[in-house]
Scaffold this motif. Structure first.
Motif, PDB file in Angstrom:
ATOM      1  N   LEU A 138       0.815  -1.199   0.000  1.00 16.54           N
ATOM      2  CA  LEU A 138       0.000   0.000   0.000  1.00 16.54           C
ATOM      3  C   LEU A 138       0.854   1.257   0.000  1.00 16.54           C
ATOM      4  N   ALA A 139       0.303   2.319  -0.605  1.00 17.40           N
ATOM      5  CA  ALA A 139       0.945   3.628  -0.539  1.00 17.40           C
ATOM      6  C   ALA A 139       0.682   4.239   0.830  1.00 17.40           C
ATOM      7  N   THR A 140       1.545   5.161   1.247  1.00 25.42           N
ATOM      8  CA  THR A 140       1.403   5.801   2.552  1.00 25.42           C
ATOM      9  C   THR A 140       1.360   7.313   2.405  1.00 25.42           C
ATOM     10  N   ASP A 141       0.725   7.970   3.386  1.00 21.91           N
ATOM     11  CA  ASP A 141       0.632   9.433   3.381  1.00 21.91           C
ATOM     12  C   ASP A 141       2.013  10.062   3.216  1.00 21.91           C
ATOM     13  N   PRO A 142       2.098  11.173   2.477  1.00 23.85           N
ATOM     14  CA  PRO A 142       1.004  11.947   1.875  1.00 23.85           C
ATOM     15  C   PRO A 142       0.572  11.497   0.493  1.00 23.85           C
ATOM     16  N   ASP A 143       0.997  10.338   0.028  1.00 25.06           N
ATOM     17  CA  ASP A 143       0.487   9.825  -1.245  1.00 25.06           C
ATOM     18  C   ASP A 143      -1.008   9.559  -1.147  1.00 25.06           C
ATOM     19  N   PRO A 144      -1.745   9.729  -2.241  1.00 26.59           N
ATOM     20  CA  PRO A 144      -3.148   9.324  -2.243  1.00 26.59           C
ATOM     21  C   PRO A 144      -3.270   7.821  -2.013  1.00 26.59           C
ATOM     22  N   THR A 145      -4.422   7.403  -1.475  1.00 29.07           N
ATOM     23  CA  THR A 145      -4.632   5.995  -1.177  1.00 29.07           C
ATOM     24  C   THR A 145      -4.453   5.119  -2.408  1.00 29.07           C
ATOM     25  N   ASP A 146      -4.893   5.597  -3.575  1.00 27.77           N
ATOM     26  CA  ASP A 146      -4.836   4.780  -4.782  1.00 27.77           C
ATOM     27  C   ASP A 146      -3.591   5.039  -5.623  1.00 27.77           C
ATOM     28  N   GLU A 147      -2.562   5.679  -5.048  1.00 25.84           N
ATOM     29  CA  GLU A 147      -1.308   5.875  -5.779  1.00 25.84           C
ATOM     30  C   GLU A 147      -0.703   4.503  -6.124  1.00 25.84           C
ATOM     31  N   ARG A 188      -8.492   6.128   3.457  1.00 26.51           N
ATOM     32  CA  ARG A 188      -8.648   7.109   2.380  1.00 26.51           C
ATOM     33  C   ARG A 188      -8.099   8.481   2.784  1.00 26.51           C
ATOM     34  N   ASN A 189      -6.870   8.490   3.256  1.00 28.42           N
ATOM     35  CA  ASN A 189      -6.210   9.759   3.596  1.00 28.42           C
ATOM     36  C   ASN A 189      -7.040  10.609   4.554  1.00 28.42           C
ATOM     37  N   PHE A 190      -7.507   9.987   5.633  1.00 29.31           N
ATOM     38  CA  PHE A 190      -8.256  10.669   6.701  1.00 29.31           C
ATOM     39  C   PHE A 190      -9.686  11.045   6.303  1.00 29.31           C
ATOM     40  N   VAL A 191     -10.145  10.650   5.125  1.00 30.43           N
ATOM     41  CA  VAL A 191     -11.507  10.972   4.715  1.00 30.43           C
ATOM     42  C   VAL A 191     -12.514  10.159   5.530  1.00 30.43           C
ATOM     43  N   LEU A 192     -12.227   8.896   5.787  1.00 30.88           N
ATOM     44  CA  LEU A 192     -13.167   8.024   6.486  1.00 30.88           C
ATOM     45  C   LEU A 192     -12.900   7.964   7.980  1.00 30.88           C
ATOM     46  N   THR A 193     -11.645   7.806   8.372  1.00 29.82           N
ATOM     47  CA  THR A 193     -11.273   7.726   9.783  1.00 29.82           C
ATOM     48  C   THR A 193      -9.902   8.360   9.960  1.00 29.82           C
ATOM     49  N   VAL A 194      -9.484   8.508  11.183  1.00 28.38           N
ATOM     50  CA  VAL A 194      -8.123   8.959  11.438  1.00 28.38           C
ATOM     51  C   VAL A 194      -7.182   7.780  11.252  1.00 28.38           C
ATOM     52  N   ALA A 195      -5.918   8.069  11.073  1.00 28.62           N
ATOM     53  CA  ALA A 195      -4.927   7.011  10.849  1.00 28.62           C
ATOM     54  C   ALA A 195      -4.891   6.056  12.039  1.00 28.62           C
ATOM     55  N   GLY A 196      -4.809   4.774  11.747  1.00 29.61           N
ATOM     56  CA  GLY A 196      -4.735   3.774  12.798  1.00 29.61           C
ATOM     57  C   GLY A 196      -6.069   3.324  13.333  1.00 29.61           C
ATOM     58  N   VAL A 237     -18.335   1.600   1.479  1.00 29.54           N
ATOM     59  CA  VAL A 237     -17.757   2.062   2.736  1.00 29.54           C
ATOM     60  C   VAL A 237     -17.990   3.562   2.947  1.00 29.54           C
ATOM     61  N   HIS A 238     -18.134   4.334   1.875  1.00 31.74           N
ATOM     62  CA  HIS A 238     -18.368   5.769   2.018  1.00 31.74           C
ATOM     63  C   HIS A 238     -19.768   6.090   2.549  1.00 31.74           C
ATOM     64  N   ARG A 239     -20.669   5.113   2.490  1.00 34.44           N
ATOM     65  CA  ARG A 239     -22.035   5.341   2.960  1.00 34.44           C
ATOM     66  C   ARG A 239     -22.238   4.831   4.388  1.00 34.44           C
ATOM     67  N   VAL A 240     -21.213   4.291   4.984  1.00 32.43           N
ATOM     68  CA  VAL A 240     -21.315   3.774   6.346  1.00 32.43           C
ATOM     69  C   VAL A 240     -21.038   4.916   7.328  1.00 32.43           C
ATOM     70  N   PRO A 241     -21.895   5.135   8.332  1.00 32.28           N
ATOM     71  CA  PRO A 241     -21.656   6.213   9.304  1.00 32.28           C
ATOM     72  C   PRO A 241     -20.292   6.075   9.971  1.00 32.28           C
ATOM     73  N   GLN A 242     -19.692   7.212  10.267  1.00 33.14           N
ATOM     74  CA  GLN A 242     -18.358   7.183  10.853  1.00 33.14           C
ATOM     75  C   GLN A 242     -18.349   6.460  12.194  1.00 33.14           C
ATOM     76  N   SER A 243     -19.439   6.565  12.965  1.00 25.64           N
ATOM     77  CA  SER A 243     -19.492   5.871  14.255  1.00 25.64           C
ATOM     78  C   SER A 243     -19.396   4.358  14.061  1.00 25.64           C
ATOM     79  N   VAL A 244     -19.964   3.848  12.969  1.00 30.18           N
ATOM     80  CA  VAL A 244     -19.903   2.417  12.680  1.00 30.18           C
ATOM     81  C   VAL A 244     -18.503   2.036  12.203  1.00 30.18           C
ATOM     82  N   LEU A 245     -17.906   2.891  11.372  1.00 30.80           N
ATOM     83  CA  LEU A 245     -16.538   2.638  10.929  1.00 30.80           C
ATOM     84  C   LEU A 245     -15.592   2.553  12.123  1.00 30.80           C
ATOM     85  N   GLN A 246     -15.818   3.406  13.104  1.00 32.65           N
ATOM     86  CA  GLN A 246     -14.969   3.389  14.289  1.00 32.65           C
ATOM     87  C   GLN A 246     -15.213   2.140  15.128  1.00 32.65           C
TER      88      GLN A 246
END
Length: 284
Positions: free
Chosen positions: A19-28, A100-108, A143-152
């Motif tokens: 996998l690519a890592t920040d600051p690269d985009p997720t799909d790099e 997704r580069n902090f779009v869905l959750t924080v790192a880790g 995954v983009h339609r799942v509430p952040q509370s559920v992702l966490q």
């Protein structure tokens, strides 16, 4: 699961994730500005978490042997490891860390999507299989339609450094010394006569990346070798059981299974980390 009869299946081993890592985009696809890269002669990065049998052309020199296996199994009052130990542990359907580069959750704290766990099955051993379902009313939701509370809830519960825990699994007690030793091996390989140009480019890139960590021990290329991401969530998907469980045990109908594990000890030079955990299956 206090008070319940539970089959506990412990597992561990090295995994690969290109996998690519920040600051690269997720799909790099190749890696540009992060700490991980697809080297000359390698296929593009795909982010897939591989627990066994890495694809051809992806295993680098001095990488650990990739393979997550059952290490122990117990039921109340009995050790049933003989029937399950050594069985493969796999995540099916091309699972990926979904941050997704902090779009869905924080790192880790990202979830692994999809999460379809299969344990055992080879050589006539029992095989268990079950999936994580984050949104039961819409199990196929993107995954983009799942509430952040559920992702966490289904993502990493914590991201922290734990040098002793990682060392107990990997045997690497001094990551910085390990980086220096790896660099020495690669430098020696680079000095061999008739190294093909593609391999020479790959070795040179690996050495340059290791040098960054050796010059700055606080760099993620070193620190992440002591870090772990912890997961703990239920599996609500339809359970699949091939052959009987040890001792004729049967899963409790309708009860969720629970998987608890950590992934860490990340080696960015070979794109591998360690996974250790347990599956708990309530019994009828």
């Amino acid at each position: 699961m206090n008070g319940e009869r539970v089959l506990r299946v412990e597992f561990g081993g090295w995994f690969m994730c290109r996998l690519a890592t920040d600051p690269d985009p997720t799909d790099e696809p190749r890696g540009v500005s992060g700490s991980t890269f697809a080297l000359a002669g390698e296929p593009d990065l795909d982010r897939v978490i591989v627990l066994n049998a890495p694809p051809p052309g992806t295993v680098r020199s001095y990488a650990p042997e990739v393979g997550v296996r059952v290490t122990r199994a117990t039921v109340p009052g009995a050790d049933v490891s003989e029937e399950l130990a050594g069985g493969r542990v796999d995540l099916l359907d091309n699972p990926r860390f979904e941050n997704r580069n902090f779009v869905l959750t924080v790192a880790g704290q990202e979830p692994i999507v999809p999460f379809r766990l299969r344990i055992g099955g080879a050589d006539g051993r029992p095989r268990l299989e079950r999936s994580m379902v984050m949104t039961p009313r819409e199990p196929q939701a993107d995954v983009h339609r799942v509430p952040q509370s559920v992702l966490q809830e289904y993502g990493g519960r914590s991201f922290r450094t734990d040098t002793a825990l990682v060392a107990s699994a990997t045997g690497i007690n001094d990551p910085l010394a390990h980086r220096a030793e790896r660099r020495a091996h690669l430098a020696a390989d680079l000095q061999q006569p008739d190294v093909p140009p593609v391999q020479r480019a790959a070795l040179s890139k690996r050495i340059r990346e290791l040098d960054i960590g050796l010059k700055n021990p606080a760099d993620e290329r070193v620190v992440n070798m002591t870090a772990i991401e912890e997961f703990d969530f239920p599996l609500h998907g339809r359970p699949v059981l091939h052959t009987a469980l040890p001792g004729g045990a049967r899963p409790q109908p309708g009860a969720p299974w629970r998987v608890t594990f950590w992934m860490g000890g990340w080696d960015p030079d070979v794109l591998c980390g360690f996974m250790r955990g347990e599956l708990a299956v309530p019994l009828a």
